[in-house]
Scaffold this motif. Structure first.
Motif, PDB file in Angstrom:
ATOM      1  N   HIS A 100       0.733  -1.298  -0.240  1.00 21.62           N
ATOM      2  CA  HIS A 100       0.129  -0.003   0.024  1.00 21.62           C
ATOM      3  C   HIS A 100       0.802   1.302  -0.030  1.00 21.62           C
ATOM      4  CE1 HIS A 100      -2.426   3.436   1.851  1.00 21.62           C
ATOM      5  NE2 HIS A 100      -3.303   2.578   0.708  1.00 21.62           N
ATOM      6  N   GLU A 101       1.967   1.309   0.804  1.00 21.55           N
ATOM      7  CA  GLU A 101       2.653   2.534   0.748  1.00 21.55           C
ATOM      8  C   GLU A 101       3.602   2.758  -0.388  1.00 21.55           C
ATOM      9  OE1 GLU A 101       5.934   3.899   4.042  1.00 21.55           O
ATOM     10  OE2 GLU A 101       6.476   1.831   3.281  1.00 21.55           O
ATOM     11  N   GLU A 102       3.894   1.646  -1.235  1.00 26.74           N
ATOM     12  CA  GLU A 102       4.132   1.764  -2.522  1.00 26.74           C
ATOM     13  C   GLU A 102       3.447   2.311  -3.679  1.00 26.74           C
ATOM     14  OE1 GLU A 102       6.279  -1.916  -3.805  1.00 26.74           O
ATOM     15  OE2 GLU A 102       7.615  -1.894  -2.154  1.00 26.74           O
ATOM     16  N   ALA A 103       1.960   1.932  -3.432  1.00 28.98           N
ATOM     17  CA  ALA A 103       0.917   2.282  -4.286  1.00 28.98           C
ATOM     18  C   ALA A 103       0.758   3.744  -3.956  1.00 28.98           C
ATOM     19  CB  ALA A 103      -0.218   1.408  -3.842  1.00 28.98           C
ATOM     20  N   MET A 104       0.880   4.135  -2.898  1.00 25.94           N
ATOM     21  CA  MET A 104       0.373   5.464  -2.636  1.00 25.94           C
ATOM     22  C   MET A 104       1.549   6.515  -3.086  1.00 25.94           C
ATOM     23  SD  MET A 104      -2.554   5.486  -1.155  1.00 25.94           S
ATOM     24  CE  MET A 104      -2.734   7.276  -0.881  1.00 25.94           C
ATOM     25  N   ALA A 105       2.791   5.997  -3.403  1.00 29.71           N
ATOM     26  CA  ALA A 105       3.790   6.591  -3.966  1.00 29.71           C
ATOM     27  C   ALA A 105       3.663   7.210  -5.433  1.00 29.71           C
ATOM     28  CB  ALA A 105       5.076   6.057  -3.597  1.00 29.71           C
ATOM     29  N   GLY A 106       2.701   6.209  -5.905  1.00 29.92           N
ATOM     30  CA  GLY A 106       2.415   6.353  -7.268  1.00 29.92           C
ATOM     31  C   GLY A 106       1.245   7.430  -7.521  1.00 29.92           C
ATOM     32  N   ASN A 107       0.568   7.943  -6.634  1.00 31.33           N
ATOM     33  CA  ASN A 107      -0.552   9.135  -6.586  1.00 31.33           C
ATOM     34  C   ASN A 107      -1.700   8.605  -7.384  1.00 31.33           C
ATOM     35  OD1 ASN A 107       1.150  10.646  -4.944  1.00 31.33           O
ATOM     36  ND2 ASN A 107       2.123  11.293  -6.783  1.00 31.33           N
ATOM     37  N   GLY A 108      -2.075   7.186  -7.502  1.00 25.39           N
ATOM     38  CA  GLY A 108      -3.257   6.925  -8.398  1.00 25.39           C
ATOM     39  C   GLY A 108      -4.193   6.136  -7.350  1.00 25.39           C
ATOM     40  N   VAL A 109      -4.036   6.138  -6.286  1.00 25.80           N
ATOM     41  CA  VAL A 109      -5.077   5.195  -5.305  1.00 25.80           C
ATOM     42  C   VAL A 109      -5.846   6.266  -4.417  1.00 25.80           C
ATOM     43  CG1 VAL A 109      -5.029   3.628  -3.621  1.00 25.80           C
ATOM     44  CG2 VAL A 109      -3.320   3.421  -5.079  1.00 25.80           C
ATOM     45  N   LEU A 110      -6.956   6.181  -4.862  1.00 26.23           N
ATOM     46  CA  LEU A 110      -7.850   7.015  -4.036  1.00 26.23           C
ATOM     47  C   LEU A 110      -8.543   6.495  -2.630  1.00 26.23           C
ATOM     48  CD1 LEU A 110     -10.061   8.683  -7.026  1.00 26.23           C
ATOM     49  CD2 LEU A 110      -7.788   9.450  -5.832  1.00 26.23           C
ATOM     50  N   LYS A 111      -8.701   5.065  -2.817  1.00 26.14           N
ATOM     51  CA  LYS A 111      -9.048   4.392  -1.512  1.00 26.14           C
ATOM     52  C   LYS A 111      -8.682   2.969  -1.371  1.00 26.14           C
ATOM     53  CE  LYS A 111     -12.103   3.483   1.682  1.00 26.14           C
ATOM     54  NZ  LYS A 111     -11.842   3.853   3.154  1.00 26.14           N
ATOM     55  N   TYR A 112      -8.576   2.585  -0.486  1.00 23.22           N
ATOM     56  CA  TYR A 112      -7.952   1.027  -0.234  1.00 23.22           C
ATOM     57  C   TYR A 112      -8.732   0.474   0.842  1.00 23.22           C
ATOM     58  CZ  TYR A 112      -5.189  -2.995   0.694  1.00 23.22           C
ATOM     59  OH  TYR A 112      -4.608  -4.517   0.968  1.00 23.22           O
ATOM     60  N   TRP A 113      -9.334  -0.415   0.634  1.00 27.33           N
ATOM     61  CA  TRP A 113     -10.315  -1.141   1.757  1.00 27.33           C
ATOM     62  C   TRP A 113     -10.033  -3.045   1.892  1.00 27.33           C
ATOM     63  CZ3 TRP A 113     -13.941  -4.925   1.926  1.00 27.33           C
ATOM     64  CH2 TRP A 113     -14.761  -5.107   3.313  1.00 27.33           C
ATOM     65  N   PHE A 114     -10.280  -3.246   2.909  1.00 31.25           N
ATOM     66  CA  PHE A 114     -10.277  -4.669   2.945  1.00 31.25           C
ATOM     67  C   PHE A 114     -10.883  -5.323   4.128  1.00 31.25           C
ATOM     68  CE2 PHE A 114      -6.227  -3.730   4.901  1.00 31.25           C
ATOM     69  CZ  PHE A 114      -6.277  -4.414   6.315  1.00 31.25           C
ATOM     70  N   GLY A 115     -11.527  -6.374   4.181  1.00 30.65           N
ATOM     71  CA  GLY A 115     -12.330  -6.795   5.290  1.00 30.65           C
ATOM     72  C   GLY A 115     -11.689  -7.995   6.051  1.00 30.65           C
ATOM     73  N   ASN A 116     -12.268  -8.591   6.764  1.00 33.47           N
ATOM     74  CA  ASN A 116     -11.768  -9.594   7.453  1.00 33.47           C
ATOM     75  C   ASN A 116     -12.186 -10.819   7.017  1.00 33.47           C
ATOM     76  OD1 ASN A 116     -10.959  -7.982   9.688  1.00 33.47           O
ATOM     77  ND2 ASN A 116     -12.914  -7.791  10.375  1.00 33.47           N
ATOM     78  N   PRO A 117     -11.319 -12.075   6.724  1.00 30.90           N
ATOM     79  CA  PRO A 117     -11.809 -13.276   6.220  1.00 30.90           C
ATOM     80  C   PRO A 117     -12.783 -13.865   6.688  1.00 30.90           C
ATOM     81  CG  PRO A 117      -9.369 -13.158   6.681  1.00 30.90           C
ATOM     82  CD  PRO A 117     -10.016 -11.877   7.050  1.00 30.90           C
ATOM     83  N   ASP A 118     -13.644 -14.657   6.177  1.00 31.65           N
ATOM     84  CA  ASP A 118     -14.560 -15.497   6.580  1.00 31.65           C
ATOM     85  C   ASP A 118     -14.373 -16.366   7.274  1.00 31.65           C
ATOM     86  OD1 ASP A 118     -14.336 -17.001   4.337  1.00 31.65           O
ATOM     87  OD2 ASP A 118     -16.158 -16.616   3.172  1.00 31.65           O
ATOM     88  N   ALA A 119     -15.153 -17.571   7.316  1.00 24.11           N
ATOM     89  CA  ALA A 119     -15.007 -18.757   8.313  1.00 24.11           C
ATOM     90  C   ALA A 119     -13.797 -19.771   7.356  1.00 24.11           C
ATOM     91  CB  ALA A 119     -15.980 -19.608   8.604  1.00 24.11           C
ATOM     92  N   GLU A 120     -13.886 -19.361   5.996  1.00 25.42           N
ATOM     93  CA  GLU A 120     -13.224 -20.438   5.277  1.00 25.42           C
ATOM     94  C   GLU A 120     -12.079 -19.628   4.494  1.00 25.42           C
ATOM     95  OE1 GLU A 120     -16.494 -21.416   2.619  1.00 25.42           O
ATOM     96  OE2 GLU A 120     -17.307 -22.470   4.166  1.00 25.42           O
ATOM     97  N   GLY A 121     -11.473 -18.397   5.154  1.00 27.75           N
ATOM     98  CA  GLY A 121     -10.422 -17.676   4.685  1.00 27.75           C
ATOM     99  C   GLY A 121     -10.688 -16.797   3.589  1.00 27.75           C
ATOM    100  N   ARG A 122     -12.020 -16.541   3.042  1.00 27.71           N
ATOM    101  CA  ARG A 122     -12.266 -15.773   1.988  1.00 27.71           C
ATOM    102  C   ARG A 122     -12.446 -14.331   2.267  1.00 27.71           C
ATOM    103  NH1 ARG A 122     -17.059 -19.574  -0.151  1.00 27.71           N
ATOM    104  NH2 ARG A 122     -17.609 -18.706   2.125  1.00 27.71           N
ATOM    105  N   ASN A 123     -11.630 -13.456   1.412  1.00 23.13           N
ATOM    106  CA  ASN A 123     -11.839 -12.150   1.627  1.00 23.13           C
ATOM    107  C   ASN A 123     -11.898 -11.228   0.394  1.00 23.13           C
ATOM    108  OD1 ASN A 123     -11.801  -9.842   3.222  1.00 23.13           O
ATOM    109  ND2 ASN A 123      -9.734  -9.814   4.054  1.00 23.13           N
ATOM    110  N   VAL A 124     -12.095 -10.154   0.558  1.00 20.98           N
ATOM    111  CA  VAL A 124     -12.114  -9.184  -0.657  1.00 20.98           C
ATOM    112  C   VAL A 124     -11.310  -7.777  -0.072  1.00 20.98           C
ATOM    113  CG1 VAL A 124     -14.471  -8.104  -0.097  1.00 20.98           C
ATOM    114  CG2 VAL A 124     -13.316  -8.050  -2.542  1.00 20.98           C
ATOM    115  N   ALA A 125     -10.405  -7.312  -1.159  1.00 17.71           N
ATOM    116  CA  ALA A 125      -9.857  -6.035  -0.945  1.00 17.71           C
ATOM    117  C   ALA A 125      -9.977  -5.146  -2.108  1.00 17.71           C
ATOM    118  CB  ALA A 125      -8.439  -6.347  -0.558  1.00 17.71           C
ATOM    119  N   THR A 126     -10.240  -3.930  -2.161  1.00 21.04           N
ATOM    120  CA  THR A 126     -10.346  -2.882  -3.094  1.00 21.04           C
ATOM    121  C   THR A 126      -9.440  -1.833  -2.993  1.00 21.04           C
ATOM    122  OG1 THR A 126     -11.925  -1.996  -4.695  1.00 21.04           O
ATOM    123  CG2 THR A 126     -12.558  -2.036  -2.409  1.00 21.04           C
TER     124      THR A 126
END
Length: 167
Positions: A141-167
């Motif tokens: 994330h730190e490297e992505a922010m240095a590129g000045n193109g990220v307006l939002k970064y979000w991630f959740g908590n993995p569910d019981a099977e370890g599945r998750n999403v990040a955007t």
């Protein structure tokens, strides 16, 4: 002096009376206010709040800055966001309502804009070192922010099977 981060804290609640069975994105009621440490030039756009992770609003055009500020209220509206369709899993109506209100309040005429959304879906094995994964994520994330193109970064908590999403 390090910039202070600006953002908004919102209580998002779905009112069942506002939702029809065919409605996949309930109307959300916003009760919020700006939280402390606000600054005109930096914005918290991720779970990481150190200076190298902040969005420098001075590098954005007005439309990008308005969208970034509006995305600070982005939140999941379904418990199964890790596996549900992305468009149905988050409070997009609230985000874009805030964007419209903010643009109007600033006297900004919104013209058609294009933005890209990257959705990462993952399944983490139980043996994964969460601390090591967090360190890699923070650095990426730190490297992505240095590129000045990220307006939002979000991630959740993995569910019981370890599945998750990040955007």
């Amino acid at each position: 002096m390090a910039p202070k981060a600006a953002g908004f804290a919102y209580n998002l609640t779905a009112d069942p009376a506002d939702r029809e069975e065919s409605d996949t994105d309930p109307i959300l009621h916003l009760e919020g206010k700006a939280y402390s440490d606000a600054s005109e030039d930096s914005l918290i756009v991720s779970p990481y709040t150190s200076r190298s992770h902040l969005l420098d609003l001075r590098l954005l055009n007005r439309a990008q800055a308005l969208l970034a500020r509006s995305l600070t209220i982005m939140a999941p509206i379904t418990a199964d966001y890790a596996t549900s369709p992305f468009i149905r899993s988050f409070n997009w109506k609230a985000v874009f309502s805030l964007l419209a209100l903010s643009a109007r309040a600033e006297g900004f005429e919104w013209k058609e804009q294009s933005f890209y959304v990257i959705v990462f879906r993952s399944q983490i094995p139980p043996s994964t070192s969460r601390s090591e994964l967090a360190a890699f994520d923070r650095k990426a994330h730190e490297e992505a922010m240095a590129g000045n193109g990220v307006l939002k970064y979000w991630f959740g908590n993995p569910d019981a099977e370890g599945r998750n999403v990040a955007t």
